[in-house]
Scaffold this active site. Structure first.
Site, PDB file in Angstrom:
ATOM      1  CG  HIS A  73      -2.060   0.934   1.114  1.00  0.00           C
ATOM      2  ND1 HIS A  73      -1.960   2.270   1.423  1.00  0.00           N
ATOM      3  CD2 HIS A  73      -3.324   0.725   0.685  1.00  0.00           C
ATOM      4  CE1 HIS A  73      -3.133   2.840   1.203  1.00  0.00           C
ATOM      5  NE2 HIS A  73      -3.973   1.940   0.744  1.00  0.00           N
ATOM      6  CG  ASP A 121      -8.546  -4.343  -2.576  1.00  0.00           C
ATOM      7  OD1 ASP A 121      -9.725  -4.152  -2.229  1.00  0.00           O
ATOM      8  OD2 ASP A 121      -7.858  -3.506  -3.150  1.00  0.00           O
TER       9      ASP A 121
END
Ligand code: ACO
Length: 428
Positions: free
Chosen positions: A306, A363
């Site tokens: 991320h 996710d």
């Protein structure tokens, strides 16, 4: 503003840059006058060190794995709140009273229907169109149907447009699904909750009563909370940039949806489950980990890494817990969950992932839940878009209400040819 200043030495010139503090988080150097004073721009492709705006909505501490909406932690919100309540919080800044929440939910429920003409719009798409392609088109077209809420200078119209977008997104998303499977569109039922209504519009058929399973409704509502807003990510920045020119809110949200679709952003949930299915069994995990580490192989572990979180994404923690609850409630035994857990463990103990601070993101586990509920992978990013709409809308409203707002206009470091003389084609 603090009393602190940063001093920049640029050749013989010394420039003082004011330092501004937020309520929490890193200070920022105010470089707004830099170009005027020095004839220099700053260079920051990908905005890795640039605050593009001031905001009071969402705070992330990526090193500590903290996510707060209006000061409330995502853990508390996802455990104790509802998507409607979080939506109210994001839009209004405070948690609603019981009456305010009931009024807000009622208002949203009164906007769930779509202009009937819009259903013919769907029929122009191929049946095998990706539902995100349909979402981009249909949401962009909303401004052609709701002219009376496109005057962005009018706060009442802005509010109505915001409510319309939040309310209609589940209907639009469910219709995209129904179109792809060749089933009739199901109209909203406003007796149901926001999430229950969406489940019915997606999985219900006119021939039978649809019963919302409370565990599924709760899990999906929680997934919506986890996706509601996430600071100045790529799609939100897209919405803000589109909105900075004065574009109407429906067009801006369509721009956000287009950006979200990319596999490095919202498209990662679809890619993550596809990857887990491709891996298939735990014995294949080392091969895929080796591929992810190989600089000559473009493969990345989807659902890992991320831009902001250099620690466990707090949303992934909640998501992992929710997988267990949903699989248990639906009595589904999905071997992919075991693959996901073992992949996570192996990656988190691997020096490559440790050194680069790559952790599972939101996710990584969401696809397993959505698949157990019955959504095809192509719908995953659509669900993300549905939930993120409230964040986009809240951020867009915050920007439009800011008296200091300007059109977004980044500059560049030009590295192309310098001025040269045009040669007619016969002389080249
Ligand atoms: N698998 C393997 N290696 C990775 C991964 C991954 N998933 N993510 C990052 N890396 C490596 C990169 O190769 C790079 O290595 P290098 O320093 O040797 O060149 C390093 O880690 C840093 O990666 P960047 O791409 O520079 O980091 P950035 O902050 O730009 O990207 C991103 C973040 C796009 C999320 C990236 O981690 C990624 O592609 N992840 C997979 C896709 C994904 O899950 N996206 C969802 C994000 S969450 C969301 O949008 C809701």
């Amino acid at each position: 503003m603090t009393n602190k200043v940063a001093t920049l030495n640029l050749g013989d010139q010394q420039v003082e840059l004011p330092v501004i503090s937020g309520t929490v988080g890193p200070d920022v150097l105010d470089i707004r006058k830099l170009y005027g004073q020095t004839d220099c721009f700053t260079f920051d492709p990908g905005f890795t060190s640039t605050a593009s705006c001031e905001s009071q909505l969402t705070y992330i501490d990526g090193d500590q794995g903290v996510l707060l909406h209006r000061g409330y932690s995502i853990e508390e919100l996802s455990e104790q709140s509802s998507f409607m309540e979080v939506s109210y919080l994001l839009l209004n800044g405070e948690l609603p009273s019981k009456q305010e929440l009931s009024d807000f939910s009622y208002t949203i429920s009164r906007h769930t229907m779509l202009h009937e003409q819009l259903s013919t719009f769907y029929r122009g798409f191929r049946r095998d169109a990706h539902p995100m392609a349909i979402m981009c088109g249909v949401v962009g077209a909303l401004s052609a149907f709701y002219h009376d809420s496109t005057d962005i200078a009018d706060p009442v119209q802005r509010k109505i447009a915001s409510h319309r977008l939040i309310a209609k997104m589940p209907t639009i998303a469910a219709m995209a699904y129904k179109y792809s499977v060749g089933q009739p569109f199901i109209y909203p039922d406003n007796k149901l909750s926001y999430t229950g209504n969406f489940l019915r519009m997606t999985f219900g058929v006119p021939a039978e009563e649809y019963e919302v399973i409370p565990a599924v409704e709760k899990a999906l509502d929680r997934i919506f909370i986890l996706h509601a807003d996430h600071e100045q990510n790529a799609s939100t920045s897209t919405v803000r940039l589109a909105g900075s020119s004065g574009a109407n809110p429906f067009a801006c949200i369509a721009a956000g949806i287009a950006c979200l679709w990319g596999p490095a952003h919202g498209g990662a949930n679809e890619a993550a489950l596809n990857m887990l299915r491709e891996i298939g069994t735990p014995d294949k995990i080392p091969h895929y980990i080796a591929r992810a580490k190989d600089k000559n192989d473009p493969f990345r572990l989807m659902g890992f890494g991320h831009r902001v979180y250099k620690n466990y994404d707090p949303r992934a923690t909640v998501m992992q817990k929710t997988v267990r609850e949903v699989l248990a409630a639906l009595k589904v035994n999905d071997p992919i969950f075991e693959v996901a857990m073992q992949l996570e463990e192996m990656a988190l103990n691997d020096p490559y992932f440790i050194e680069k601070k790559l952790f599972p993101n939101v996710d990584f586990y969401s696809g397993i839940i959505l698949s157990a509920i019955g959504f095809p992978t192509t719908m995953f990013t659509v669900l993300f878009a549905l939930a993120r709409t409230v964040g986009w809308v809240a951020q867009w409203n915050e920007m439009i209400s800011d008296p200091g707002q300007k059109i977004g206009r980044p500059r560049q470091l030009y590295t192309g040819p310098t001025a040269r003389t045009y040669l007619p084609v016969e002389k080249r």
